[in-house]
Design a protein around this motif. Sequence first.
Motif, PDB file in Angstrom:
ATOM      1  N   ILE A 253      41.548  56.175 149.079  1.00 61.01           N
ATOM      2  CA  ILE A 253      41.765  54.727 148.969  1.00 61.01           C
ATOM      3  C   ILE A 253      42.234  54.225 150.332  1.00 61.01           C
ATOM      4  CG2 ILE A 253      43.064  52.925 147.793  1.00 61.01           C
ATOM      5  CD1 ILE A 253      43.466  54.927 145.481  1.00 61.01           C
ATOM      6  N   THR A 254      41.574  53.225 150.850  1.00 60.12           N
ATOM      7  CA  THR A 254      41.912  52.695 152.175  1.00 60.12           C
ATOM      8  C   THR A 254      42.266  51.224 152.080  1.00 60.12           C
ATOM      9  OG1 THR A 254      39.614  52.138 152.669  1.00 60.12           O
ATOM     10  CG2 THR A 254      40.375  54.347 153.291  1.00 60.12           C
ATOM     11  N   ARG A 255      42.951  50.746 153.106  1.00 61.25           N
ATOM     12  CA  ARG A 255      43.237  49.310 153.207  1.00 61.25           C
ATOM     13  C   ARG A 255      43.266  48.917 154.678  1.00 61.25           C
ATOM     14  NH1 ARG A 255      49.780  48.440 152.051  1.00 61.25           N
ATOM     15  NH2 ARG A 255      50.486  49.468 153.973  1.00 61.25           N
ATOM     16  N   LEU A 256      43.007  47.664 154.958  1.00 61.84           N
ATOM     17  CA  LEU A 256      43.085  47.107 156.302  1.00 61.84           C
ATOM     18  C   LEU A 256      44.235  46.112 156.350  1.00 61.84           C
ATOM     19  CD1 LEU A 256      39.298  46.468 157.085  1.00 61.84           C
ATOM     20  CD2 LEU A 256      40.698  48.430 157.758  1.00 61.84           C
ATOM     21  N   ARG A 257      45.121  46.276 157.321  1.00 59.68           N
ATOM     22  CA  ARG A 257      46.246  45.357 157.520  1.00 59.68           C
ATOM     23  C   ARG A 257      46.023  44.560 158.798  1.00 59.68           C
ATOM     24  NH1 ARG A 257      50.367  47.573 159.247  1.00 59.68           N
ATOM     25  NH2 ARG A 257      49.697  49.752 159.381  1.00 59.68           N
ATOM     26  N   PRO A 258      46.208  43.263 158.772  1.00 59.44           N
ATOM     27  CA  PRO A 258      46.025  42.463 159.989  1.00 59.44           C
ATOM     28  C   PRO A 258      46.916  42.974 161.127  1.00 59.44           C
ATOM     29  CG  PRO A 258      46.246  41.047 158.069  1.00 59.44           C
ATOM     30  CD  PRO A 258      46.561  42.438 157.607  1.00 59.44           C
ATOM     31  N   SER A 259      46.367  43.020 162.323  1.00 60.06           N
ATOM     32  CA  SER A 259      47.106  43.490 163.487  1.00 60.06           C
ATOM     33  C   SER A 259      46.544  42.789 164.717  1.00 60.06           C
ATOM     34  CB  SER A 259      46.980  45.012 163.603  1.00 60.06           C
ATOM     35  OG  SER A 259      47.784  45.504 164.649  1.00 60.06           O
ATOM     36  N   TYR A 260      46.917  43.277 165.900  1.00 58.57           N
ATOM     37  CA  TYR A 260      46.399  42.687 167.142  1.00 58.57           C
ATOM     38  C   TYR A 260      46.088  43.794 168.136  1.00 58.57           C
ATOM     39  CZ  TYR A 260      46.250  40.733 171.791  1.00 58.57           C
ATOM     40  OH  TYR A 260      45.865  40.422 173.067  1.00 58.57           O
ATOM     41  N   ASP A 271      44.835  52.049 156.948  1.00 53.79           N
ATOM     42  CA  ASP A 271      45.754  52.930 156.238  1.00 53.79           C
ATOM     43  C   ASP A 271      45.006  53.676 155.139  1.00 53.79           C
ATOM     44  OD1 ASP A 271      47.794  51.863 157.762  1.00 53.79           O
ATOM     45  OD2 ASP A 271      48.392  50.407 156.236  1.00 53.79           O
ATOM     46  N   PHE A 272      45.402  54.911 154.924  1.00 54.50           N
ATOM     47  CA  PHE A 272      44.881  55.709 153.814  1.00 54.50           C
ATOM     48  C   PHE A 272      45.978  55.854 152.768  1.00 54.50           C
ATOM     49  CE2 PHE A 272      41.631  58.349 156.465  1.00 54.50           C
ATOM     50  CZ  PHE A 272      40.976  57.176 156.783  1.00 54.50           C
ATOM     51  N   ARG A 273      45.603  55.768 151.513  1.00 50.66           N
ATOM     52  CA  ARG A 273      46.557  56.015 150.444  1.00 50.66           C
ATOM     53  C   ARG A 273      46.996  57.474 150.519  1.00 50.66           C
ATOM     54  NH1 ARG A 273      50.047  52.814 147.806  1.00 50.66           N
ATOM     55  NH2 ARG A 273      50.475  53.520 145.662  1.00 50.66           N
ATOM     56  N   CYS A 274      48.315  57.700 150.412  1.00 52.27           N
ATOM     57  CA  CYS A 274      48.858  59.049 150.563  1.00 52.27           C
ATOM     58  C   CYS A 274      48.208  60.005 149.569  1.00 52.27           C
ATOM     59  CB  CYS A 274      50.375  59.028 150.366  1.00 52.27           C
ATOM     60  SG  CYS A 274      51.138  60.651 150.578  1.00 52.27           S
ATOM     61  N   ALA A 281      47.081  58.785 143.108  1.00 53.75           N
ATOM     62  CA  ALA A 281      46.433  58.443 141.837  1.00 53.75           C
ATOM     63  C   ALA A 281      45.946  56.996 141.810  1.00 53.75           C
ATOM     64  CB  ALA A 281      47.380  58.699 140.666  1.00 53.75           C
ATOM     65  N   GLY A 282      46.381  56.167 142.762  1.00 58.33           N
ATOM     66  CA  GLY A 282      45.927  54.780 142.796  1.00 58.33           C
ATOM     67  C   GLY A 282      47.025  53.846 143.237  1.00 58.33           C
ATOM     68  N   ILE A 283      46.640  52.631 143.571  1.00 60.93           N
ATOM     69  CA  ILE A 283      47.630  51.676 144.077  1.00 60.93           C
ATOM     70  C   ILE A 283      48.581  51.211 142.983  1.00 60.93           C
ATOM     71  CG2 ILE A 283      46.170  50.889 145.963  1.00 60.93           C
ATOM     72  CD1 ILE A 283      45.359  48.517 144.276  1.00 60.93           C
ATOM     73  N   ASP A 284      48.261  51.476 141.706  1.00 58.17           N
ATOM     74  CA  ASP A 284      49.157  51.109 140.616  1.00 58.17           C
ATOM     75  C   ASP A 284      50.146  52.234 140.293  1.00 58.17           C
ATOM     76  OD1 ASP A 284      47.088  52.703 139.785  1.00 58.17           O
ATOM     77  OD2 ASP A 284      46.931  51.813 137.795  1.00 58.17           O
ATOM     78  N   HIS A 285      50.166  53.283 141.116  1.00 53.91           N
ATOM     79  CA  HIS A 285      51.118  54.377 140.952  1.00 53.91           C
ATOM     80  C   HIS A 285      52.096  54.367 142.122  1.00 53.91           C
ATOM     81  CE1 HIS A 285      47.952  55.679 138.217  1.00 53.91           C
ATOM     82  NE2 HIS A 285      48.806  56.547 137.691  1.00 53.91           N
ATOM     83  N   ASP A 286      53.358  54.553 141.812  1.00 56.37           N
ATOM     84  CA  ASP A 286      54.398  54.524 142.839  1.00 56.37           C
ATOM     85  C   ASP A 286      54.382  55.810 143.669  1.00 56.37           C
ATOM     86  OD1 ASP A 286      55.295  52.060 141.979  1.00 56.37           O
ATOM     87  OD2 ASP A 286      56.729  52.931 140.558  1.00 56.37           O
ATOM     88  N   ALA A 287      54.757  55.647 144.925  1.00 55.28           N
ATOM     89  CA  ALA A 287      54.863  56.809 145.815  1.00 55.28           C
ATOM     90  C   ALA A 287      56.181  57.528 145.573  1.00 55.28           C
ATOM     91  CB  ALA A 287      54.763  56.363 147.268  1.00 55.28           C
ATOM     92  N   ASP A 288      56.198  58.794 145.942  1.00 56.42           N
ATOM     93  CA  ASP A 288      57.430  59.576 145.864  1.00 56.42           C
ATOM     94  C   ASP A 288      58.337  59.157 147.021  1.00 56.42           C
ATOM     95  OD1 ASP A 288      59.451  61.405 145.780  1.00 56.42           O
ATOM     96  OD2 ASP A 288      58.186  63.187 145.902  1.00 56.42           O
ATOM     97  N   GLY A 295      56.325  58.844 153.925  1.00 54.03           N
ATOM     98  CA  GLY A 295      57.645  58.242 154.065  1.00 54.03           C
ATOM     99  C   GLY A 295      58.048  57.396 152.877  1.00 54.03           C
ATOM    100  N   GLY A 296      57.428  57.639 151.721  1.00 51.87           N
ATOM    101  CA  GLY A 296      57.771  56.889 150.524  1.00 51.87           C
ATOM    102  C   GLY A 296      57.066  55.561 150.390  1.00 51.87           C
ATOM    103  N   THR A 297      56.173  55.230 151.330  1.00 54.70           N
ATOM    104  CA  THR A 297      55.471  53.940 151.278  1.00 54.70           C
ATOM    105  C   THR A 297      54.184  54.019 150.472  1.00 54.70           C
ATOM    106  OG1 THR A 297      54.184  54.366 153.281  1.00 54.70           O
ATOM    107  CG2 THR A 297      56.378  53.393 153.558  1.00 54.70           C
ATOM    108  N   GLY A 298      53.628  55.206 150.323  1.00 59.92           N
ATOM    109  CA  GLY A 298      52.361  55.367 149.624  1.00 59.92           C
ATOM    110  C   GLY A 298      51.149  55.224 150.514  1.00 59.92           C
ATOM    111  N   TRP A 299      51.362  54.864 151.792  1.00 61.21           N
ATOM    112  CA  TRP A 299      50.250  54.660 152.721  1.00 61.21           C
ATOM    113  C   TRP A 299      50.476  55.454 154.000  1.00 61.21           C
ATOM    114  CZ3 TRP A 299      46.033  52.198 151.002  1.00 61.21           C
ATOM    115  CH2 TRP A 299      46.161  51.340 149.900  1.00 61.21           C
ATOM    116  N   ILE A 300      49.386  55.918 154.606  1.00 63.07           N
ATOM    117  CA  ILE A 300      49.435  56.665 155.858  1.00 63.07           C
ATOM    118  C   ILE A 300      48.651  55.888 156.913  1.00 63.07           C
ATOM    119  CG2 ILE A 300      48.864  58.826 157.002  1.00 63.07           C
ATOM    120  CD1 ILE A 300      48.812  60.101 154.188  1.00 63.07           C
ATOM    121  N   GLU A 301      49.319  55.512 157.998  1.00 64.52           N
ATOM    122  CA  GLU A 301      48.651  54.769 159.078  1.00 64.52           C
ATOM    123  C   GLU A 301      47.781  55.728 159.879  1.00 64.52           C
ATOM    124  OE1 GLU A 301      49.886  52.570 163.219  1.00 64.52           O
ATOM    125  OE2 GLU A 301      51.244  52.366 161.506  1.00 64.52           O
ATOM    126  N   MET A 302      46.503  55.360 160.048  1.00 62.84           N
ATOM    127  CA  MET A 302      45.559  56.246 160.707  1.00 62.84           C
ATOM    128  C   MET A 302      45.097  55.755 162.066  1.00 62.84           C
ATOM    129  SD  MET A 302      45.302  58.901 158.914  1.00 62.84           S
ATOM    130  CE  MET A 302      43.955  59.623 159.815  1.00 62.84           C
TER     131      MET A 302
END
Length: 363
Positions: A253-260, A271-274, A281-288, A295-302
């Motif tokens: 699962i990936t997402r794009l965050r606005p940046s510069y 970002d990739f879902r951890c 398991a999905g964006i509706d599941h909480d990260a550890d 780092g507990g955010t559920g996302w990994i910056e790539m």
Amino acid sequence: MSPTQEFPSEQEIRAAVDAALAAIGQASSSAELKQVRIDHVGDNAPLSIANRGIRDLPKEQKAAAGKLIGGSKGQVQKALAERQQQIAAEELEQALRSETVDVTTWQDRLPRGARHPLSTLGDRISDFFVGMGWEIAEGPELEAEWFNFDALNFDEDHPARQMQDTFYVAPEGSGQVLRTHTSPVQARTLLERGVPLYIACPGRVFRTDELDATHAPVFTQVEGLAIDKGLTMAHLEGTLNEFSRAVFGGEPITRLRPSYFPFTEPSAEIDFRCFSCDARAGIDHDADPACRVCGGTGWIEMGGCGMVNPAVLRACGVDPEEYQGFAFGLGIERILMLRSAVPDMHDIVEGDIRFSQHFGTEI
């Protein structure tokens, strides 16, 4: 000897000699014989104490006592020397038996190494882009400032140009740097080949970072550039999604965050879902909250990505009204650390063959 202690009798001296000779005969190694030497002829041994006591004897007794003690110590020392030779010969023979090499047996004299996992992963990434019909482009690591900064729309006062980020090549004012990213290859290739263009640019880059668990002054990147008519952010996202499937497997699962970024507009962070904790398991599941990967955010910056800035296209002789494109940059070390659970950048850069051997088989 203390003033109250009597000088030992001849029988006591003989008993000390007999005890020493018995201990010498029982010693079976150099270490044991060394301890026997300390116990029976060392400073606190009975014969040594008696020898020091001769000075307190009456003058008429000193000669006889000296002859007795000297002869006794000489007898023990001779036995020690003989036993030392015997033990040395036995230990040498044992070592020769245990270390015997059959010189008639075939031997691979070249030490077996292993490809570094960065090389293996880099080839895998290159294969992915070649499989999509892209080309692999390369460029010099010693780069002109114009290609590294100016052609990519970096202002003259941009922080990335400062000495704390960039290695400048002497003499001052040479206009050359150790490239800080592989984006200069994109500019060079646009000028050489023109458009349309689909290239991936893997290679080493250099920044004045301290070596720690997650950073290194020399690391590897792969940057992608696609220039054609009608390309959009949707094509960029689709390419990155396919890349993540090929590298990490499954259905990431990936997402794009606005940046510069100076060379893309609009720009985004990818970002990739951890994939290490419950967040996978999905964006509706909480990260550890204790997950070390995300780092507990559920996302990994790539890395960074976006649509190529029209100013970059114009600098490379491309009409931005007719052609559009997207670009992205990813750190291969970071991909390796996440993909193979490598906890520390030191393991990657220190060159220990034992680290590379773990990656000898790739499935």
